[in-house]
Design a protein around this motif. Structure first.
Motif, PDB file in Angstrom:
ATOM      1  N   ILE A  64      38.202  51.335  50.909  1.00 50.99           N
ATOM      2  CA  ILE A  64      37.536  50.711  49.761  1.00 50.99           C
ATOM      3  C   ILE A  64      38.598  50.324  48.755  1.00 50.99           C
ATOM      4  N   ASN A  65      38.598  49.062  48.376  1.00 51.56           N
ATOM      5  CA  ASN A  65      39.603  48.575  47.429  1.00 51.56           C
ATOM      6  C   ASN A  65      38.967  48.051  46.151  1.00 51.56           C
ATOM      7  N   CYS A  66      39.769  48.067  45.098  1.00 52.07           N
ATOM      8  CA  CYS A  66      39.365  47.495  43.810  1.00 52.07           C
ATOM      9  C   CYS A  66      40.469  46.586  43.302  1.00 52.07           C
ATOM     10  N   ASP A  67      40.073  45.527  42.608  1.00 51.67           N
ATOM     11  CA  ASP A  67      41.012  44.694  41.858  1.00 51.67           C
ATOM     12  C   ASP A  67      41.151  45.333  40.475  1.00 51.67           C
ATOM     13  N   VAL A  68      42.376  45.661  40.094  1.00 47.65           N
ATOM     14  CA  VAL A  68      42.591  46.410  38.856  1.00 47.65           C
ATOM     15  C   VAL A  68      43.760  45.824  38.068  1.00 47.65           C
ATOM     16  N   GLY A  69      44.044  46.451  36.916  1.00 48.33           N
ATOM     17  CA  GLY A  69      45.108  45.955  36.054  1.00 48.33           C
ATOM     18  C   GLY A  69      44.770  44.633  35.401  1.00 48.33           C
ATOM     19  N   GLU A  70      43.471  44.406  35.207  1.00 50.85           N
ATOM     20  CA  GLU A  70      43.004  43.116  34.702  1.00 50.85           C
ATOM     21  C   GLU A  70      42.541  43.181  33.251  1.00 50.85           C
ATOM     22  N   GLY A  71      42.896  44.260  32.562  1.00 49.19           N
ATOM     23  CA  GLY A  71      42.578  44.360  31.144  1.00 49.19           C
ATOM     24  C   GLY A  71      41.313  45.110  30.818  1.00 49.19           C
ATOM     25  N   VAL A  72      40.609  45.591  31.843  1.00 49.32           N
ATOM     26  CA  VAL A  72      39.369  46.332  31.600  1.00 49.32           C
ATOM     27  C   VAL A  72      39.674  47.730  31.072  1.00 49.32           C
ATOM     28  N   ILE A  94      46.583  44.822  42.277  1.00 45.73           N
ATOM     29  CA  ILE A  94      46.940  44.858  40.860  1.00 45.73           C
ATOM     30  C   ILE A  94      47.326  43.465  40.364  1.00 45.73           C
ATOM     31  N   ALA A  95      46.649  43.016  39.312  1.00 49.93           N
ATOM     32  CA  ALA A  95      46.948  41.709  38.713  1.00 49.93           C
ATOM     33  C   ALA A  95      48.414  41.639  38.334  1.00 49.93           C
ATOM     34  N   CYS A  96      49.067  40.521  38.707  1.00 43.97           N
ATOM     35  CA  CYS A  96      50.516  40.441  38.474  1.00 43.97           C
ATOM     36  C   CYS A  96      50.905  39.240  37.626  1.00 43.97           C
ATOM     37  N   GLY A  97      50.045  38.910  36.651  1.00 47.00           N
ATOM     38  CA  GLY A  97      50.437  37.959  35.619  1.00 47.00           C
ATOM     39  C   GLY A  97      49.849  36.575  35.710  1.00 47.00           C
ATOM     40  N   GLY A  98      49.245  36.227  36.832  1.00 45.97           N
ATOM     41  CA  GLY A  98      48.676  34.882  36.962  1.00 45.97           C
ATOM     42  C   GLY A  98      47.404  34.725  36.161  1.00 45.97           C
ATOM     43  N   HIS A  99      46.413  35.555  36.469  1.00 45.37           N
ATOM     44  CA  HIS A  99      45.123  35.492  35.757  1.00 45.37           C
ATOM     45  C   HIS A  99      45.002  36.577  34.706  1.00 45.37           C
ATOM     46  N   ALA A 100      45.775  37.641  34.877  1.00 44.58           N
ATOM     47  CA  ALA A 100      45.735  38.786  33.954  1.00 44.58           C
ATOM     48  C   ALA A 100      46.942  39.660  34.251  1.00 44.58           C
ATOM     49  N   GLU A 141      53.832  43.255  32.538  1.00 45.84           N
ATOM     50  CA  GLU A 141      54.688  44.278  33.137  1.00 45.84           C
ATOM     51  C   GLU A 141      54.217  45.688  32.778  1.00 45.84           C
ATOM     52  N   LYS A 142      53.729  45.866  31.570  1.00 45.95           N
ATOM     53  CA  LYS A 142      53.249  47.189  31.151  1.00 45.95           C
ATOM     54  C   LYS A 142      52.039  47.623  31.978  1.00 45.95           C
ATOM     55  N   SER A 143      51.057  46.732  32.126  1.00 43.36           N
ATOM     56  CA  SER A 143      49.850  47.095  32.878  1.00 43.36           C
ATOM     57  C   SER A 143      50.163  47.296  34.359  1.00 43.36           C
ATOM     58  N   MET A 144      51.085  46.492  34.893  1.00 47.50           N
ATOM     59  CA  MET A 144      51.479  46.663  36.295  1.00 47.50           C
ATOM     60  C   MET A 144      52.091  48.039  36.513  1.00 47.50           C
ATOM     61  N   ARG A 145      53.030  48.401  35.648  1.00 48.54           N
ATOM     62  CA  ARG A 145      53.727  49.674  35.805  1.00 48.54           C
ATOM     63  C   ARG A 145      52.759  50.852  35.654  1.00 48.54           C
ATOM     64  N   GLU A 146      51.899  50.798  34.656  1.00 50.62           N
ATOM     65  CA  GLU A 146      50.951  51.894  34.434  1.00 50.62           C
ATOM     66  C   GLU A 146      50.000  52.046  35.618  1.00 50.62           C
ATOM     67  N   THR A 147      49.534  50.918  36.157  1.00 53.03           N
ATOM     68  CA  THR A 147      48.583  50.984  37.267  1.00 53.03           C
ATOM     69  C   THR A 147      49.265  51.437  38.547  1.00 53.03           C
ATOM     70  N   ILE A 148      50.489  50.991  38.768  1.00 50.45           N
ATOM     71  CA  ILE A 148      51.263  51.448  39.930  1.00 50.45           C
ATOM     72  C   ILE A 148      51.440  52.971  39.871  1.00 50.45           C
ATOM     73  N   ARG A 149      51.771  53.498  38.711  1.00 53.39           N
ATOM     74  CA  ARG A 149      51.970  54.942  38.573  1.00 53.39           C
ATOM     75  C   ARG A 149      50.674  55.706  38.853  1.00 53.39           C
ATOM     76  N   GLY A 162      36.848  45.682  40.062  1.00 50.91           N
ATOM     77  CA  GLY A 162      37.084  46.596  38.955  1.00 50.91           C
ATOM     78  C   GLY A 162      36.555  46.085  37.628  1.00 50.91           C
ATOM     79  N   ASP A 163      36.339  44.760  37.528  1.00 41.76           N
ATOM     80  CA  ASP A 163      35.850  44.210  36.261  1.00 41.76           C
ATOM     81  C   ASP A 163      34.332  44.062  36.232  1.00 41.76           C
ATOM     82  N   THR A 164      33.647  44.481  37.305  1.00 44.88           N
ATOM     83  CA  THR A 164      32.185  44.520  37.266  1.00 44.88           C
ATOM     84  C   THR A 164      31.762  45.577  36.250  1.00 44.88           C
ATOM     85  N   PRO A 165      30.854  45.246  35.331  1.00 49.56           N
ATOM     86  CA  PRO A 165      30.499  46.200  34.272  1.00 49.56           C
ATOM     87  C   PRO A 165      30.114  47.595  34.774  1.00 49.56           C
ATOM     88  N   ASP A 166      29.461  47.665  35.939  1.00 48.82           N
ATOM     89  CA  ASP A 166      29.011  48.951  36.462  1.00 48.82           C
ATOM     90  C   ASP A 166      29.917  49.477  37.568  1.00 48.82           C
TER      91      ASP A 166
END
Length: 248
Positions: A9-17, A32-38, A41-49, A223-227
Motif C-alpha cells: 500500500i502506497n501513499c503520495d506524500v510530502g505534498e504540503g498536507v 515523495i513530491a520532489c518539487g514539480g507540483h509540491a 528540500e526541507k519537506s523531502m528530507r523530513e519525509t525521507i527520514r 495522502g492529500d485525500t481529506p480522509d
C-alpha cells in the motif's frame, strides 16, 4: 486456512498536507513530491527520514512543473523543458537520499503526467529517457495496461502495476475525472470493499457498475485525500480479517 494475500500500500506524500507522521506507520511504500507540483528540500528530507524510521520504501514523485495547479492539469510544455524539469526534480531528490543514506525504491509520476503517460507515446519516450539513469536501481509505478507500462518494459525498466484504492474507474479502466463528484472514494468501508475486490478477485467495479479485470502490484491511497488517515486506520485494522497483509 483459506487464501491469503500480501500487498503493498502506497501513499503520495510530502505534498504540503503535513500528515506524514500519521500516515507512514500505516503504509509500506511512499512517493515523495520532489518539487514539480509540491515539495521542497526541507519537506523531502523530513519525509525521507520518517520513511526510513518506519521502514517504508521510498519513491520519487516527479510531476509537470506546475505548482499552481498541483500538477493535475495537462501542461503544454516542450519535451526539452519537461526533460530538464524531471532531471532536476530527480537530481535534487536523489542527492538528499544519498545524504540520508536512503535508497530509491521507485519512481511514480504524479497527477496529469501520470495520466498522460498512459496514452502518449512521445511523452513516454521523453519521460523514459529522462529517468534512464535510474533504470537499474529502481522500479517504475505505472497504471495497469497502460502505454507507459508496455514501453517501460520494452526499454528494460522494472515496473510495478498500480491500482487506486480511493479512486473510481470507468469502463475503459481510466480513473474517473476529478471534475466529477464520484471520482474519489472517501468512505472507509467503500475503500475497503474496492480494495478487497481488486486484491482477491482481480476485478474492479466501475462507476458505471461493470466488473473489469485489473492486475496490480501496489495499491495507492492519496495522502492529500481529506480522509486519508481515517481510511488507512480503518483498512489497516480490517485487512488482516480478510487474510490480506501489507509487506514492508
Amino acid at each position: 486456512m483459506g487464501d491469503s494475500w500480501h500487498i503493498d500500500i502506497n501513499c503520495d506524500v510530502g505534498e504540503g498536507v503535513g500528515n506524514e507522521r500519521e500516515l507512514l506507520p500505516l503504509i509500506s511504500s511512499c512517493s515523495i513530491a520532489c518539487g514539480g507540483h509540491a515539495g521542497n528540500e526541507k519537506s523531502m528530507r523530513e519525509t525521507i527520514r520518517l520513511a526510513m524510521r518506519h521502514r517504508v520504501k521510498i519513491g520519487a514523485h516527479p510531476a509537470y512543473p506546475d505548482r499552481q495547479n498541483f500538477g493535475r492539469i495537462s501542461m503544454d510544455i516542450s519535451r526539452d523543458a519537461l526533460s530538464k524539469s524531471i532531471h532536476e526534480q530527480l537530481t535534487t531528490f536523489t542527492s538528499i537520499l544519498k545524504e540520508e543514506n536512503a535508497i530509491l525504491h521507485h519512481i511514480k509520476p504524479h497527477g496529469a503526467l501520470y495520466n498522460d503517460l498512459a496514452k502518449d507515446e512521445a511523452l513516454c519516450n521523453t519521460f523514459l529517457k529522462s529517468i534512464a539513469m535510474y533504470k537499474s536501481g529502481s522500479v517504475l509505478y505505472v497504471p495497469f495496461g497502460s502505454l507507459i507500462e508496455q514501453m517501460a518494459t520494452i526499454e528494460g525498466f522494472g515496473v510495478k502495476r498500480e491500482a487506486f484504492a480511493d479512486r473510481n474507474y470507468d469502463n475503459q479502466l481510466h480513473l474517473v475525472s476529478r471534475k466529477f463528484s464520484d471520482a474519489v472514494l472517501t468512505e472507509p468501508t467503500k475503500v475497503l470493499n474496492h480494495l478487497k475486490m481488486m486484491v482477491t478477485e482481480k476485478k474492479v467495479r466501475t462507476a458505471e457498475g461493470n466488473l473489469i479485470s485489473i492486475q496490480a502490484d501496489t495499491y495507492c491511497i492519496h495522502g492529500d485525500t481529506p480522509d486519508a488517515l481515517k481510511i488507512l486506520t480503518y483498512i489497516s485494522q480490517k485487512l488482516p480479517e480478510l487474510n490480506i497483509t501489507t509487506t514492508k
